[in-house]
Design an enzyme around this catalytic site. Sequence first.
Site, PDB file in Angstrom:
ATOM      1  CG  HIS A   1    -167.850  73.140   7.127  1.00  0.00           C
ATOM      2  ND1 HIS A   1    -167.160  74.223   7.608  1.00  0.00           N
ATOM      3  CD2 HIS A   1    -168.062  72.327   8.199  1.00  0.00           C
ATOM      4  CE1 HIS A   1    -166.958  74.066   8.906  1.00  0.00           C
ATOM      5  NE2 HIS A   1    -167.502  72.931   9.299  1.00  0.00           N
ATOM      6  CD  GLU A   2    -170.187  69.225   8.615  1.00  0.00           C
ATOM      7  OE1 GLU A   2    -169.444  68.420   9.204  1.00  0.00           O
ATOM      8  OE2 GLU A   2    -170.560  70.303   9.125  1.00  0.00           O
TER       9      GLU A   2
ATOM     10  CG  HIS B   1    -165.218  68.538   9.957  1.00  0.00           C
ATOM     11  ND1 HIS B   1    -164.284  69.158  10.751  1.00  0.00           N
ATOM     12  CD2 HIS B   1    -166.324  69.324   9.998  1.00  0.00           C
ATOM     13  CE1 HIS B   1    -164.809  70.275  11.247  1.00  0.00           C
ATOM     14  NE2 HIS B   1    -166.035  70.393  10.807  1.00  0.00           N
TER      15      HIS B   1
ATOM     16  CG  HIS C   1    -158.720  66.803  10.231  1.00  0.00           C
ATOM     17  ND1 HIS C   1    -159.109  67.693  11.204  1.00  0.00           N
ATOM     18  CD2 HIS C   1    -157.410  66.603  10.434  1.00  0.00           C
ATOM     19  CE1 HIS C   1    -158.058  68.007  11.946  1.00  0.00           C
ATOM     20  NE2 HIS C   1    -157.015  67.365  11.509  1.00  0.00           N
TER      21      HIS C   1
END
Length: 724
Positions: free
Chosen positions: A508-509, A512, A515
Amino acid sequence: MSKSLFMLLCSSLAIHTSLAADTPPANPAKIDGAMVRSAFAGNPFYAASTLAYEMPAFDKIQDAHYAPAFAEGMRQHAAEINAIADNTAKPTFENTIVAMERSGQLLGRVSTVFFNMASANTNPAIEALSRDLAPKLAAHRDAINLNAKLFARVNEIYNQRMQLALDAESRRLLERYYTDFVRAGAKLSDADKIKLKSLNAELASLGTTFSQNVLKETNASALIVDTKAELKGLSDSEIASTAEAAKARGLPGKYLIALMNTTGQPYEARLSNRALRQRLHEASVERSNHGGEFDNREVAINLAKLRAERAVLLGYANHAAYQLEDATAKTTDAVNKMLRELAPAAVANAKKEAAEMQKLIDVKKGGFKLAAWDWSFYSEQVRKAQYSFDDSQLRPYFELDNVLQKGVFFAATQLYGITFKERKDLPVYNPTVRVFEVFDADGKPMALFLADMYARDNKRGGAWMNAYVQQSGLFAQRPVVANHLNIPQPPAGQPTLLTYDEVRTAFHEFGHALHGMFSNVRYPRFSGTSVPRDFVEYPSQVNEMWAVWPEILKNYAHHYQTGQEMPPELLAKLSATAKFNQGFATTEYLAASLLDQRWHQLTPAQIPADALAFEANALKQAGVDFAPVPPRYRSTYFSHIFAGGYSAGYYAYLWSEVLDADTVDWFKENGGLSRKNGDWFRQQLLSRGGSVDAMESFRNFRGRDAQIEPLLLRRGLKADTNAK
Ligand SMILES: [Zn+2]
């Protein structure tokens, strides 16, 4: 569900947003030059870092450097902004908007490091300084946002925007600045501006107090256990960790269970001693609400009150209306509708799950009614019984370095062609932090990635990503981004074995981080994760899908002792349990989201006097007051909404998950893991940052609007009619 906290470093980002500044100001205090140089001799923030990618020189940064760098950073930034506002030349996009975008470099450098250290590696000096700085930074931002001469220039350019020959990103930047100014109060009367400044200063201080109280109370509430016998159910290595933790606190011979930031505590799943589970649960839910030094009841009430007053001053019905206008949801009605529609099905599922557990308790002649502290323990029992599977079977296959390099990184290589090389020559702030250089598909150096994976007493709970250097064409800067997790340190010499939830959080992290690293925009204002709050979780949630993708799992999930791949039956069991306990997960999340909306949809006249009574009543009215499933965070330790950037925004995780589930379907429909699919997602989504309207970039990627069905099916909120 690994709903990890993603933190944007709101404070520093805010500085970079509507307030940022430019063209080396006409003449930035030439006389001060020599003075500043001597005051700053040896201060690593004074000039851009000379390390690779301008990574902060953590080996040179000392606590004493922060305060002077902030003071000088604010002074320089204010001078730059005044030069723009006082410019006698006709306002242009370049001499006003781009000029602001270029301003505040020193302040930006010190802020990004300071606020991340305040979260990841804090100490009393940093805490004291952040209390001192909060109102000063708020005043600094207000001085810019409420500068009438400056806004007059922005307004003039904005009114001519259709006549200006601006490219799409520049026009969007102009519109964004205008909106930011208006939302920050630029159109208020002088008298109202004074009121606003005082509200902002108070709010900044209260937010800092709230988060510091949570950290201190969480440390102070760690559970001291006297005997090893009480810890039955934990592994030998976990027991050893708790013994070491107690020793580190000066309690040799005892055992210490540290609290995680959520209401539910991981050890509740395995501790067979019911009384200890109850103690652990109560320590968690009573955080900052039972009197004492770190109580947050009044702090929460005051934050809600001042936010409500500020919203009214700015012309909104309440704080949520103000916040949501700038999100993709747009209105409180849209958010209320989603929460209202999903809550009954989620609670009904949770009640079914509770009934299964009660059966098990009764069969074993337990003689008690399922309570909140029993939930994860008995849900594990039911899972074992129904699927002959429990989480601990997985852990030997999830060794941290394998998960990171052969899982998380490998997936990114398969999708995007990027590669990673560890850099041991760059300084870090803690010896467990690792630095990786990331190379693009064509081999070009692209970014630095810092992995700070372990829990520490001086690190706040949860997991988050931040950027130390933001990508931008304007400054020709490449990104330096970091991920922070809270994985317990194993005893010396033992491997770090992750839970499935921690594995998902790592993926998940990193979503980011991608991104941030793939950002390909001109203006810093739009860099990487600078997208609406209810959109930002979308790319990170999508990245979670690769954690269980067969080709990826095959590559990383190897037994730490034998090196054997995870047996296919174990994987099949893991997938079979995907919807297991989703009633609980969705209910605890919705309860927290509803609380957030209730607190922030109040008018000043409706502010309650009793925070806990208000909370109980809000849960009851929304139909989510099911005692065995308390909210994921209770009001007094809900830092996301009272101290972080998620006020009226906690719903964003589920809102983003609609896009996520629909995107997972897209990948599956298009052949799954491939460079072609990865590159399309990168091109349309991950590289655009805030330079394109969020929902427009989704449509560009997907070819249509998002559909909610994939999410409802995933969370078991709707029967799957196509199920085989
Ligand atoms: Zn996140």
